[in-house]
Design a protein around this motif. Structure first.
Motif, PDB file in Angstrom:
ATOM      1  N   ILE A   1       0.743  -1.288  -0.084  1.00 42.80           N
ATOM      2  CA  ILE A   1      -0.027  -0.095   0.000  1.00 42.80           C
ATOM      3  C   ILE A   1       1.008   1.297  -0.051  1.00 42.80           C
ATOM      4  O   ILE A   1       0.497   2.413  -0.740  1.00 42.80           O
ATOM      5  CB  ILE A   1      -1.027  -0.207   1.195  1.00 42.80           C
TER       6      ILE A   1
ATOM      7  N   HIS B   1       2.890   1.210  -3.798  1.00 46.42           N
ATOM      8  CA  HIS B   1       2.296   1.212  -4.747  1.00 46.42           C
ATOM      9  C   HIS B   1       0.867   1.840  -4.914  1.00 46.42           C
ATOM     10  O   HIS B   1       0.220   2.175  -5.965  1.00 46.42           O
ATOM     11  CB  HIS B   1       1.998  -0.178  -5.214  1.00 46.42           C
ATOM     12  N   LYS B   2       0.508   2.489  -3.725  1.00 47.24           N
ATOM     13  CA  LYS B   2      -0.826   3.206  -3.609  1.00 47.24           C
ATOM     14  C   LYS B   2      -1.927   2.689  -4.259  1.00 47.24           C
ATOM     15  O   LYS B   2      -2.646   1.392  -3.958  1.00 47.24           O
ATOM     16  CB  LYS B   2      -0.457   4.553  -3.975  1.00 47.24           C
ATOM     17  N   GLN B   3      -2.436   3.249  -5.343  1.00 46.43           N
ATOM     18  CA  GLN B   3      -3.584   2.628  -6.171  1.00 46.43           C
ATOM     19  C   GLN B   3      -3.369   1.605  -6.860  1.00 46.43           C
ATOM     20  O   GLN B   3      -4.460   0.694  -6.939  1.00 46.43           O
ATOM     21  CB  GLN B   3      -3.841   3.787  -7.205  1.00 46.43           C
ATOM     22  N   LYS B   4      -2.179   1.113  -6.840  1.00 46.94           N
ATOM     23  CA  LYS B   4      -1.997  -0.211  -7.658  1.00 46.94           C
ATOM     24  C   LYS B   4      -1.605  -1.270  -6.532  1.00 46.94           C
ATOM     25  O   LYS B   4      -1.172  -2.424  -7.087  1.00 46.94           O
ATOM     26  CB  LYS B   4      -0.655  -0.245  -8.719  1.00 46.94           C
TER      27      LYS B   4
END
Length: 465
Positions: free
Chosen positions: A288, A291-294
């Motif tokens: 998380i 890569h946040k959104q991915k």
């Protein structure tokens, strides 16, 4: 009533001998073990259909027995991949690099730490803890991955597990079967374990060091490959501050695991489950943050890669484990028929038969206990043979009038060193998998040191009776 050995026992013994020969010749055991399963199943049932079905059911039994180890190794692998990709791993190991500067220091530091942690929580969860942190350091200072696996294996599954001084599962089983107090077994085992541990680890280290000087290892290969992967994928997803935060928090989480294991008395599978669950959470939070959104897609990718690694490592071992589990307590479930009345398992029957054919003297008693420990250890459990070695030690001690505790401790030590995870290939898979080395090569590396150690320890035990 004494159980007579049947053709089934002799056939199994033949395939044990062939398996040892194949290991010495460095040949794969898969076809041999599948053949053994088919022939033993046919001899037990007289049915061609049952013998063919026995291949599948024996594989299922072996997978069920090994599944928890496969899963935790896969999860640790997935976690390690994302730590390396993000560069967090570099910050985690940096404090140790100031202490561990030579291959020798890496070998002994890894081994001693593994032994101490294994005393409290048994080796399987300790392997996961130690490997993730110390393997990269050891590779950097020139110790081959196989050397790291040997250190964790000999100190953890050998020294720590054979004594089991804190949890006391092994001495309790042995003492109850021998009819003596646990404290007597533990006291008798201390000098034996000191001799066995010292001789085995020193021999293993010098043989390893000799081969390193001869250039038989490319100690930087695994590390350089990992470095290339990290370089290609990049380490810029996280800032330096976040990397340092994760590098501090991850060891603290594993330290909290150790505290919880101790306070909640978590052992064996429960302790492994705690390590595995914590590793999944670390994987999730790191993914998380990096890569946040991915994060959703990348988390799945790492889990898949980890599972692929786990089953790739364990795949060759499943047929071999299936054959040797056949000699333990899994015969009826795997074949669908029972052994002769009075049988306690093919391997245990062979051990009892050996004990009954040997005259009772101090020296022969010690040699017999060592041989019985070796035979019962071949089922890969390490613990299943302890009631047998304990009961035989009780019989020998009664016949001799002394030495019950020493022979009980010797039987316990031998069974666990062989079956608990230093020579039987599938029993030492956790260390091999974490270090990404061939478990059969690790078994071959351990063979000479363990045989020398057992020989010296057996001779030493004769003077204690």
């Amino acid at each position: 009533m004494e159980l007579e050995l049947t053709a089934l026992h002799w056939l199994y013994l033949l395939f044990i001998g062939l398996s040892i020969l194949f290991l010495i010749l460095k040949r794969d055991l898969t076809i041999l073990c599948i053949t053994g399963i088919v022939l033993i199943a046919y001899m037990a049932t007289g049915s061609a259909a049952a013998s063919i079905s026995g291949i599948f059911t024996s594989f299922m039994f072996a997978i069920t027995e090994l599944l928890s180890i496969i899963l935790v190794i896969s999860i640790i692998s997935a976690m390690s991949k994302i730590l390396m990709e993000t560069g967090i791993n570099d910050y985690m190991i940096s404090p140790f690099t100031k202490i561990i500067r030579t291959p020798g220091l890496a070998f002994w530091t890894t081994g001693i730490l593994m032994m101490v942690i294994s005393w409290f929580f048994w080796p399987s969860p300790a392997v996961a803890l130690m490997g993730a942190v110390l393997l990269p350091i050891a590779l950097r200072v020139g110790l081959p991955a196989l050397g790291v696996a040997m250190a964790m294996n000999l100190f953890g599954h050998g020294i720590a597990l054979s004594g089991d001084f804190i949890i006391q599962g092994a001495p309790k089983l042995s003492a109850d079967a021998a009819g003596i107090p646990v404290t007597e077994v533990m006291a008798a085992s201390i000098p034996l374990i000191l001799v066995m541990g010292t001789v085995t680890t020193v021999t293993a280290f010098f043989l390893l060091k000799s081969d390193m000087k001869k250039g038989k290892f490319d100690s930087s290969q695994n590390f350089s490959q990992s470095a290339e992967v990290v370089k290609e994928t990049g380490k810029e997803q996280l800032s330096i501050g976040v990397k340092r935060l994760f590098a501090i928090m991850i060891p603290l989480l594993f330290a909290a695991n150790i505290i919880l294991m101790f306070t909640l008395n978590l052992q064996g599978g429960d302790a492994t489950a705690l390590i595995g669950g914590t590793s999944v959470l670390i994987l999730l939070f790191t993914s998380i943050a990096a890569h946040k959104q991915k994060a959703l897609e990348n988390t799945t990718k790492f889990l898949i890669e980890g599972l692929q690694f786990g089953f790739r490592v364990f795949g060759p071992v499943i047929p071999i484990a299936a054959f040797f589990y056949l000699g333990g307590g899994g015969f009826e479930q795997m074949i669908g028929t029972s052994l002769p009345d009075g049988s306690t398992g093919i391997v245990n029957d062979l051990g009892i038969a050996l004990a009954n054919t040997v005259p009772v003297t101090e020296s022969l008693g010690v040699l017999t206990m060592t041989a019985v420990g070796v035979i019962t250890g071949l089922d890969g459990s390490g613990f299943s043979g302890l009631p047998l070695t304990g009961s035989i030690a009780g019989l020998f001690g009664a016949a001799l009038g002394s030495g019950t505790a020493v022979m009980t401790a010797l039987g316990q030590l031998t069974t666990i060193w062989i079956g608990g995870g230093t020579l039987v290939p599938w029993a030492l898979i956790p260390a091999a998998a974490i270090c990404n080395v061939d478990p059969f090569e690790l078994a071959r590396r351990n063979l000479i040191p363990v045989v020398i150690g057992l020989t010296v320890t057996a001779i030493f035990a004769m003077f204690l009776i």
